[in-house]
Design a protein around this motif. Structure first.
Motif, mmCIF file in Angstrom:
data_model
loop_
_atom_site.group_PDB
_atom_site.id
_atom_site.type_symbol
_atom_site.label_atom_id
_atom_site.label_comp_id
_atom_site.label_asym_id
_atom_site.label_seq_id
_atom_site.Cartn_x
_atom_site.Cartn_y
_atom_site.Cartn_z
ATOM 1 N N LEU A 42 0.851 -1.188 0.000
ATOM 2 C CA LEU A 42 0.000 0.000 0.000
ATOM 3 C C LEU A 42 0.885 1.234 0.000
ATOM 4 C CD1 LEU A 42 -3.062 0.976 0.411
ATOM 5 C CD2 LEU A 42 -2.393 1.288 2.805
ATOM 6 N N GLY A 43 0.623 2.181 -0.890
ATOM 7 C CA GLY A 43 1.412 3.402 -0.963
ATOM 8 C C GLY A 43 0.536 4.641 -1.016
ATOM 9 N N SER A 44 1.113 5.768 -0.652
ATOM 10 C CA SER A 44 0.394 7.032 -0.714
ATOM 11 C C SER A 44 1.405 8.160 -0.876
ATOM 12 C CB SER A 44 -0.452 7.250 0.548
ATOM 13 O OG SER A 44 -1.330 8.353 0.401
ATOM 14 N N ALA A 45 0.955 9.277 -1.425
ATOM 15 C CA ALA A 45 1.799 10.458 -1.595
ATOM 16 C C ALA A 45 0.907 11.660 -1.836
ATOM 17 C CB ALA A 45 2.770 10.282 -2.766
ATOM 18 N N SER A 46 1.422 12.844 -1.535
ATOM 19 C CA SER A 46 0.659 14.076 -1.749
ATOM 20 C C SER A 46 1.565 15.182 -2.255
ATOM 21 C CB SER A 46 -0.027 14.522 -0.449
ATOM 22 O OG SER A 46 0.934 14.979 0.500
ATOM 23 N N VAL A 47 0.955 16.223 -2.786
ATOM 24 C CA VAL A 47 1.679 17.418 -3.199
ATOM 25 C C VAL A 47 0.751 18.617 -3.034
ATOM 26 C CG1 VAL A 47 0.995 17.310 -5.644
ATOM 27 C CG2 VAL A 47 3.149 18.414 -5.008
ATOM 28 N N VAL A 48 1.342 19.750 -2.668
ATOM 29 C CA VAL A 48 0.587 20.994 -2.547
ATOM 30 C C VAL A 48 1.014 21.906 -3.693
ATOM 31 C CG1 VAL A 48 0.035 22.969 -1.101
ATOM 32 C CG2 VAL A 48 0.484 20.733 -0.043
ATOM 33 N N LEU A 49 0.064 22.321 -4.507
ATOM 34 C CA LEU A 49 0.345 23.176 -5.656
ATOM 35 C C LEU A 49 0.531 24.623 -5.198
ATOM 36 C CD1 LEU A 49 -2.182 21.687 -8.247
ATOM 37 C CD2 LEU A 49 0.183 21.016 -7.767
ATOM 38 N N PRO A 50 1.128 25.470 -6.046
ATOM 39 C CA PRO A 50 1.407 26.844 -5.643
ATOM 40 C C PRO A 50 0.187 27.632 -5.175
ATOM 41 C CG PRO A 50 2.644 26.304 -7.607
ATOM 42 C CD PRO A 50 1.735 25.142 -7.353
ATOM 43 N N ASP A 51 -1.005 27.290 -5.689
ATOM 44 C CA ASP A 51 -2.198 28.017 -5.263
ATOM 45 C C ASP A 51 -2.814 27.442 -3.993
ATOM 46 O OD1 ASP A 51 -3.361 25.661 -6.114
ATOM 47 O OD2 ASP A 51 -4.687 26.586 -7.594
ATOM 48 N N GLY A 52 -2.152 26.430 -3.388
ATOM 49 C CA GLY A 52 -2.638 25.837 -2.154
ATOM 50 C C GLY A 52 -3.479 24.598 -2.337
ATOM 51 N N THR A 53 -3.816 24.247 -3.560
ATOM 52 C CA THR A 53 -4.576 23.025 -3.829
ATOM 53 C C THR A 53 -3.739 21.793 -3.479
ATOM 54 O OG1 THR A 53 -5.828 24.055 -5.624
ATOM 55 C CG2 THR A 53 -5.703 21.648 -5.622
ATOM 56 N N THR A 54 -4.337 20.857 -2.791
ATOM 57 C CA THR A 54 -3.665 19.600 -2.471
ATOM 58 C C THR A 54 -4.168 18.495 -3.391
ATOM 59 O OG1 THR A 54 -3.398 20.242 -0.152
ATOM 60 C CG2 THR A 54 -3.192 17.902 -0.662
ATOM 61 N N VAL A 55 -3.243 17.704 -3.892
ATOM 62 C CA VAL A 55 -3.541 16.544 -4.731
ATOM 63 C C VAL A 55 -2.802 15.359 -4.116
ATOM 64 C CG1 VAL A 55 -3.459 15.557 -7.049
ATOM 65 C CG2 VAL A 55 -3.715 18.036 -6.754
ATOM 66 N N ALA A 56 -3.413 14.174 -4.131
ATOM 67 C CA ALA A 56 -2.791 13.035 -3.468
ATOM 68 C C ALA A 56 -3.249 11.733 -4.093
ATOM 69 C CB ALA A 56 -3.121 13.048 -1.973
ATOM 70 N N ALA A 57 -2.568 10.642 -3.706
ATOM 71 C CA ALA A 57 -2.891 9.324 -4.242
ATOM 72 C C ALA A 57 -2.766 8.265 -3.156
ATOM 73 C CB ALA A 57 -1.968 8.979 -5.407
ATOM 74 N N LEU A 58 -3.531 7.192 -3.335
ATOM 75 C CA LEU A 58 -3.480 5.994 -2.500
ATOM 76 C C LEU A 58 -3.527 4.817 -3.453
ATOM 77 C CD1 LEU A 58 -3.765 4.831 0.494
ATOM 78 C CD2 LEU A 58 -6.227 4.741 0.002
ATOM 79 N N VAL A 59 -2.668 3.800 -3.262
ATOM 80 C CA VAL A 59 -2.570 2.744 -4.252
ATOM 81 C C VAL A 59 -2.219 1.403 -3.615
ATOM 82 C CG1 VAL A 59 -0.122 3.197 -4.734
ATOM 83 C CG2 VAL A 59 -1.535 2.137 -6.506
ATOM 84 N N VAL A 60 -2.721 0.333 -4.211
ATOM 85 C CA VAL A 60 -2.310 -1.026 -3.887
ATOM 86 C C VAL A 60 -1.614 -1.586 -5.117
ATOM 87 C CG1 VAL A 60 -3.026 -3.337 -3.193
ATOM 88 C CG2 VAL A 60 -4.256 -1.333 -2.331
ATOM 89 N N VAL A 61 -0.348 -1.977 -4.958
ATOM 90 C CA VAL A 61 0.460 -2.437 -6.087
ATOM 91 C C VAL A 61 0.576 -3.956 -6.048
ATOM 92 C CG1 VAL A 61 2.660 -2.234 -7.282
ATOM 93 C CG2 VAL A 61 1.758 -0.277 -6.002
ATOM 94 N N ASN A 62 -0.013 -4.592 -7.039
ATOM 95 C CA ASN A 62 0.001 -6.052 -7.169
ATOM 96 C C ASN A 62 0.174 -6.376 -8.658
ATOM 97 O OD1 ASN A 62 -0.509 -8.716 -5.806
ATOM 98 N ND2 ASN A 62 -2.198 -8.797 -7.263
ATOM 99 N N ALA A 63 1.186 -5.777 -9.264
ATOM 100 C CA ALA A 63 1.266 -5.659 -10.715
ATOM 101 C C ALA A 63 1.932 -6.839 -11.403
ATOM 102 C CB ALA A 63 2.041 -4.388 -11.058
ATOM 103 N N LEU A 64 1.559 -7.049 -12.655
ATOM 104 C CA LEU A 64 2.287 -7.944 -13.536
ATOM 105 C C LEU A 64 3.677 -7.388 -13.813
ATOM 106 C CD1 LEU A 64 2.314 -10.340 -15.660
ATOM 107 C CD2 LEU A 64 1.557 -8.622 -17.313
ATOM 108 N N GLY A 65 3.770 -6.082 -14.005
ATOM 109 C CA GLY A 65 5.020 -5.424 -14.364
ATOM 110 C C GLY A 65 5.923 -5.159 -13.177
ATOM 111 N N SER A 66 7.062 -4.562 -13.481
ATOM 112 C CA SER A 66 8.075 -4.251 -12.468
ATOM 113 C C SER A 66 8.084 -2.761 -12.153
ATOM 114 C CB SER A 66 9.460 -4.668 -12.969
ATOM 115 O OG SER A 66 10.456 -4.323 -12.020
ATOM 116 N N VAL A 67 8.311 -2.440 -10.882
ATOM 117 C CA VAL A 67 8.433 -1.043 -10.470
ATOM 118 C C VAL A 67 9.886 -0.571 -10.501
ATOM 119 C CG1 VAL A 67 6.370 -1.117 -9.041
ATOM 120 C CG2 VAL A 67 8.603 -1.658 -8.035
#
Length: 334
Positions: free
Chosen positions: A164-189
């Motif tokens: 399980l992973g997560s990350a966020s970023v705050v844009l210059p205007d103060g807007t926050t954007v973020a992600a939450l993910v479960v990685v169970n992939a066929l491919g390689s990271v």
């Protein structure tokens, strides 16, 4: 201008959102729930060839329901979809849900990953996922663990244990954007040699080791899949999926949330090679908690770009934060 992460570098840097995890070490699986202080606008976009979902049709821009009460990510393949029922039961007891006359119906879409062949004991007599879903809801908080927890407990990518992973970023205007993910992939990271993450160009504050991009560069044939060998399955069985949620506190319409989910898939493709195969169930939910006037196209553009970048970073963090456990079929990144 250099962007900064939110104070937690988690999806809960978006005010009002909470995440809960529940897992069973013997089962080597679990569930994760995203819930808000109030219902939130949501949509979804599926790019993998083998998704497992509940109530995703209603998230299409043309469907009537505009907001949902929670989103569920779960292990357990088709059995794990019952985690949504556990969450719905818990929300109903809280008086949360869509009012239909004098009846309250919680709206809880969800998606699952296949983790049925990962060294855990799956010989249950009663499906454990309703219990895990409800427990995850009860555990929902602003601070939560990453790696081998919740729906990421038994996940595996091609070369390392997933998570399980997560990350966020705050844009210059103060807007926050973020992600939450479960990685169970066929491919390689990771690139050839397993040291450098494909997502390295987007890393912030050494959040997944700070090694930087692979200095050898180039695009090479993937290393053999440890996951495929350990499971005793050929990749064509389709036991793979990366499922994610991206979110923002900007006010987006349901149609804009759908576009946000589309944009975020770029981040998945940058972080996992290959992505979106016929043998993965890759999908992204997108959430807006904003309550003001929707942003225009110009203001939306950096939000969509940030969602993709956050998802790339969250994918790498999921692998980086994974921890070993008894019975694991493949090793962790660290």
């Amino acid at each position: 201008m250099t962007y900064k992460t939110g104070p937690r570098n988690l999806i809960t840097d978006i005010a009002g959102l909470r995440v809960g995890n529940a897992q069973d070490a013997k089962l080597k699986s679990g569930s994760t729930v995203l819930v808000g202080e109030s219902p939130f606008t949501a949509s979804v976009h599926v790019m993998g060839g083998g998704p497992g979902t509940r109530e995703t049709d209603l998230l299409a821009p043309d469907k009537t329901v505009q907001q949902v009460d929670a989103l569920v990510l779960s292990g357990g393949s088709a059995f794990g979809l019952d985690a949504c029922g556990g969450v719905a039961d818990g929300l109903r007891d809280m008086g949360r849900g869509f009012a239909v006359g004098n009846v309250i119906v919680p709206i809880v879409p969800g998606a699952i990953v296949f983790d049925l062949i990962n060294g855990g004991d799956k010989a249950w007599a009663v499906n454990p996922y309703p219990r895990l879903g409800r427990a995850a809801l009860n555990n929902a908080a602003q601070d939560f663990a990453l790696g081998s927890v919740g729906a990421g407990t038994g996940a595996m990518a091609a070369r390392q244990k997933g998570g399980l992973g997560s990350a966020s970023v705050v844009l210059p205007d103060g807007t926050t954007v973020a992600a939450l993910v479960v990685v169970n992939a066929l491919g390689s990271v990771t690139t050839h040699g397993d040291h450098h993450f494909w997502a390295a160009p987007f890393e912030m504050d050494a959040e997944f080791g700070g090694l930087g991009p692979d200095p050898t560069g180039g695009y090479t044939a993937p290393d053999p899949s440890h996951k495929e060998r350990a499971m005793g399955l050929h990749a064509s069985t389709g036991a793979n999926t990366t499922i994610a949620i991206v979110a923002t506190d900007a006010t987006l319409t349901k149609t804009q949330c759908h576009r946000l989910a589309v944009n975020a898939h770029d981040g998945m493709a940058r972080a996992i090679v290959p992505s979106h195969t016929p043998l993965d169930g890759d999908l992204v939910f997108a959430v807006s908690t904003g309550t003001g006037a929707p942003v225009d196209h110009a203001a939306y553009a950096p939000i969509g770009a940030a969602a993709a970048t956050c998802l790339s970073r969250a994918i790498a963090r999921a692998i980086y934060e994974a921890t070993p456990a008894q019975g694991d079929l493949i090793a962790t990144y660290r």
